[in-house]
Scaffold this motif. Structure first.
Motif, PDB file in Angstrom:
ATOM      1  N   LEU A  20       0.830  -1.201   0.000  1.00 26.89           N
ATOM      2  CA  LEU A  20       0.000   0.000   0.000  1.00 26.89           C
ATOM      3  C   LEU A  20       0.869   1.258   0.000  1.00 26.89           C
ATOM      4  O   LEU A  20       0.582   2.220  -0.718  1.00 26.89           O
ATOM      5  N   ALA A  21       1.936   1.232   0.794  1.00 27.56           N
ATOM      6  CA  ALA A  21       2.829   2.402   0.854  1.00 27.56           C
ATOM      7  C   ALA A  21       3.481   2.669  -0.495  1.00 27.56           C
ATOM      8  O   ALA A  21       3.683   3.818  -0.889  1.00 27.56           O
ATOM      9  N   SER A  22       3.818   1.605  -1.224  1.00 28.24           N
ATOM     10  CA  SER A  22       4.454   1.792  -2.540  1.00 28.24           C
ATOM     11  C   SER A  22       3.555   2.529  -3.520  1.00 28.24           C
ATOM     12  O   SER A  22       4.035   3.152  -4.458  1.00 28.24           O
ATOM     13  N   CYS A  23       2.242   2.460  -3.292  1.00 24.67           N
ATOM     14  CA  CYS A  23       1.306   3.167  -4.179  1.00 24.67           C
ATOM     15  C   CYS A  23       1.418   4.688  -4.032  1.00 24.67           C
ATOM     16  O   CYS A  23       1.021   5.430  -4.929  1.00 24.67           O
ATOM     17  N   LEU A  24       1.952   5.151  -2.901  1.00 25.21           N
ATOM     18  CA  LEU A  24       2.063   6.592  -2.657  1.00 25.21           C
ATOM     19  C   LEU A  24       3.416   7.150  -3.073  1.00 25.21           C
ATOM     20  O   LEU A  24       3.636   8.362  -2.976  1.00 25.21           O
ATOM     21  N   ALA A  25       4.310   6.299  -3.527  1.00 29.89           N
ATOM     22  CA  ALA A  25       5.643   6.764  -3.936  1.00 29.89           C
ATOM     23  C   ALA A  25       5.567   7.365  -5.334  1.00 29.89           C
ATOM     24  O   ALA A  25       5.177   6.683  -6.278  1.00 29.89           O
ATOM     25  N   PRO A  26       5.949   8.638  -5.491  1.00 25.03           N
ATOM     26  CA  PRO A  26       5.867   9.292  -6.807  1.00 25.03           C
ATOM     27  C   PRO A  26       7.060   8.938  -7.697  1.00 25.03           C
ATOM     28  O   PRO A  26       7.811   9.799  -8.156  1.00 25.03           O
ATOM     29  N   ILE A  27       7.241   7.649  -7.935  1.00 28.49           N
ATOM     30  CA  ILE A  27       8.371   7.165  -8.737  1.00 28.49           C
ATOM     31  C   ILE A  27       7.887   6.039  -9.643  1.00 28.49           C
ATOM     32  O   ILE A  27       6.858   5.413  -9.387  1.00 28.49           O
ATOM     33  N   ASN A  28       8.647   5.803 -10.702  1.00 31.67           N
ATOM     34  CA  ASN A  28       8.415   4.616 -11.519  1.00 31.67           C
ATOM     35  C   ASN A  28       8.998   3.406 -10.799  1.00 31.67           C
ATOM     36  O   ASN A  28       9.899   3.529  -9.965  1.00 31.67           O
ATOM     37  N   THR A  29       8.484   2.233 -11.133  1.00 30.77           N
ATOM     38  CA  THR A  29       8.954   1.004 -10.501  1.00 30.77           C
ATOM     39  C   THR A  29       9.428   0.033 -11.575  1.00 30.77           C
ATOM     40  O   THR A  29       9.032   0.151 -12.744  1.00 30.77           O
TER      41      THR A  29
END
Length: 463
Positions: A20-29
């Motif tokens: 869930l936290a990764s969804c808020l990261a403003p970065i590409n994955t």
């Protein structure tokens, strides 16, 4: 459905806080290298609220959430979209403003806090706080750098005469200071949770406190860190034991506690905290171990008068270049080499906040020089106090002050600049060594001698 929303609903379905936290990261994955661009194309400013509402609540594949909770997540993702929109414009050189991106992400963090305090966000989602705080700090730094760059180019556009009349009203690190206040709020949200510890937001307080420490150090506002420590260590706070937190978080926390004690010149406490951090730190995390040793080594030198071995420094070339010449000079008692080594890396030592501490180790260099005087003073006959018969040889412990003076002058013989050494100055050196417990003895001024103890004249050196 966007992969980002798929991850969001999957995280909600299985209770995976990190996902869930990764969804808020403003970065590409790696799994979604175009995530920012595709999310920015989701909608426009006129319809973004409705479109996010659809993906969070109305889509058939969405995970059902309580109405108020779901609506709050909609607000959070709207602000995330606004931030990412600006980042895409900046990245593609089509305008965009880091200040606007910061404002949007700050609103995301504020709405995230409201989600916990007002809308029933569960404790398993607390990794979102750290991710949001981490990127808020990063964007704030970029926004301040962008503002400073624009201010500099603006001022350069004026003639010298006109620019003198223009006052710079922008505050340095304005956005980072604003981010620090938001991080304080996030720490408070984590701390003020009366739920059972097994289901409490308090498990997120150390990671948020570490972000706040990092931010205060970046702002060079060390005084405010005492407020963070008070929050975590005051009686009655009812936090889980610090050692119960994940090792990475606990290691970072005791590292910063060690630095704070180091800067307060409480070197014993600093060494205790930093030694603890080093023991917790993963052995393969060379960069982190180097940061810990940057402060631990100077503290240990002052506390125990022991120097680091070359084997300890060799895996860290940068730290080795800073400290090894100093250590060699201390060991040999070479004052000129010590002063040269210290001055050659002064700027870097000041930047790392260890210059003044290492400067104090000059006393050890001087002690080792004076120790050489004793070793080279030779021996004298040892007599039985009752019969007066010679029973053997002992080191000569009544040494002329002039011999110490000659040693200090010899130490500066190869210095780049001539150094004048007076006998009175050498007497002050000796008196200072005796006062600090680095030498045992006294000065007999009438005889012009230093009378050293016959046992342990230089404590801790075996002489």
């Amino acid at each position: 459905m966007s992969l980002l929303f798929s991850d969001f609903h999957e995280a909600q379905r299985v209770g995976n806080g990190n996902l869930l936290a990764s969804c808020l990261a403003p970065i590409n994955t790696p799994s979604d290298p175009q995530r920012l661009w595709s999310f920015s194309q989701l909608s426009n400013y006129q319809t973004i609220q409705a479109d996010i509402h659809y993906h969070i609540i109305q889509d058939r594949s969405s995970h059902t959430l309580a109405k108020q909770e779901a609506n709050q997540w909609v607000e959070i993702f709207v602000h995330l979209w606004k931030c990412i929109r600006e980042l895409i414009l900046i990245d593609s050189n089509r305008g965009g403003d880091w200040g606007v991106a910061f404002k949007a992400y700050k609103d995301l963090c504020i709405n995230l806090c409201r989600g916990y305090t007002n809308f029933g966000f569960q404790a398993w989602t607390v990794p979102c706080m750290y991710t949001a705080g981490k990127y808020l700090r990063i964007i704030a730094i970029r926004a301040d750098a962008d503002a400073a760059s624009k201010a500099a180019s603006h001022n350069n556009g004026f003639t010298h005469g006109l620019s003198d009349d223009i006052s710079d009203t922008s505050e340095k690190n304005e956005k980072l200071q604003d981010a620090a206040r938001t991080l304080q709020q996030m720490v408070s949200v984590c701390r003020t949770d009366d739920s059972d510890l097994t289901q409490s937001r308090k498990w997120g307080v150390i990671s948020m406190a570490n972000l706040l420490f990092k931010t205060y150090f970046k702002l060079n506002n060390i005084a405010l860190t005492k407020n963070v420590i008070a929050i975590l260590e005051s009686p009655g706070v009812n936090l889980p034991p610090l050692a119960a937190f994940p090792k990475a978080q606990y290691c970072t926390y005791v590292y910063y506690r060690g630095i704070l004690e180091f800067l307060r010149e409480n070197y014993v406490e600093a060494e205790s905290h930093l030694s603890n951090a080093l023991s917790i730190c993963h052995r393969d995390a060379v960069r982190n171990r180097e940061q810990i040793l940057t402060y631990l080594i100077p503290a240990h030198i002052l506390n125990s008068h022991q120097l680091p071995s070359p084997a300890l420094l060799s895996p860290m070339p940068a730290l080795e270049a800073l400290l090894l010449p100093l250590c060699k000079a201390i060991k040999s008692g070479n004052l000129a080499a010590f002063d040269t080594a210290l001055s050659s890396v002064e700027i870097e030592l000041v930047r790392r906040r260890i210059y003044l501490t290492l400067e104090r180790s000059r006393d050890l260099c001087l002690r080792n020089l004076f120790r050489k005087v004793l070793l080279n003073a030779g021996y004298e006959d040892a007599k039985d106090p009752k019969t007066g018969e010679i029973t053997g040889q002992i080191r000569r412990t009544r040494i002329n002050i002039s011999e110490f003076e000659m040693a200090v002058r010899a130490a500066y013989r190869d210095a780049s600049e001539p150094t004048v050494i007076e006998q009175d100055e050498v007497e002050c050196f000796i008196a200072n060594m005796i006062y600090k417990g680095l030498m045992k003895g006294y000065i007999a001024r009438e005889q012009g001698k230093v009378v050293l103890s016959k046992t342990g004249a230089f404590p801790g050196t075996g002489i």
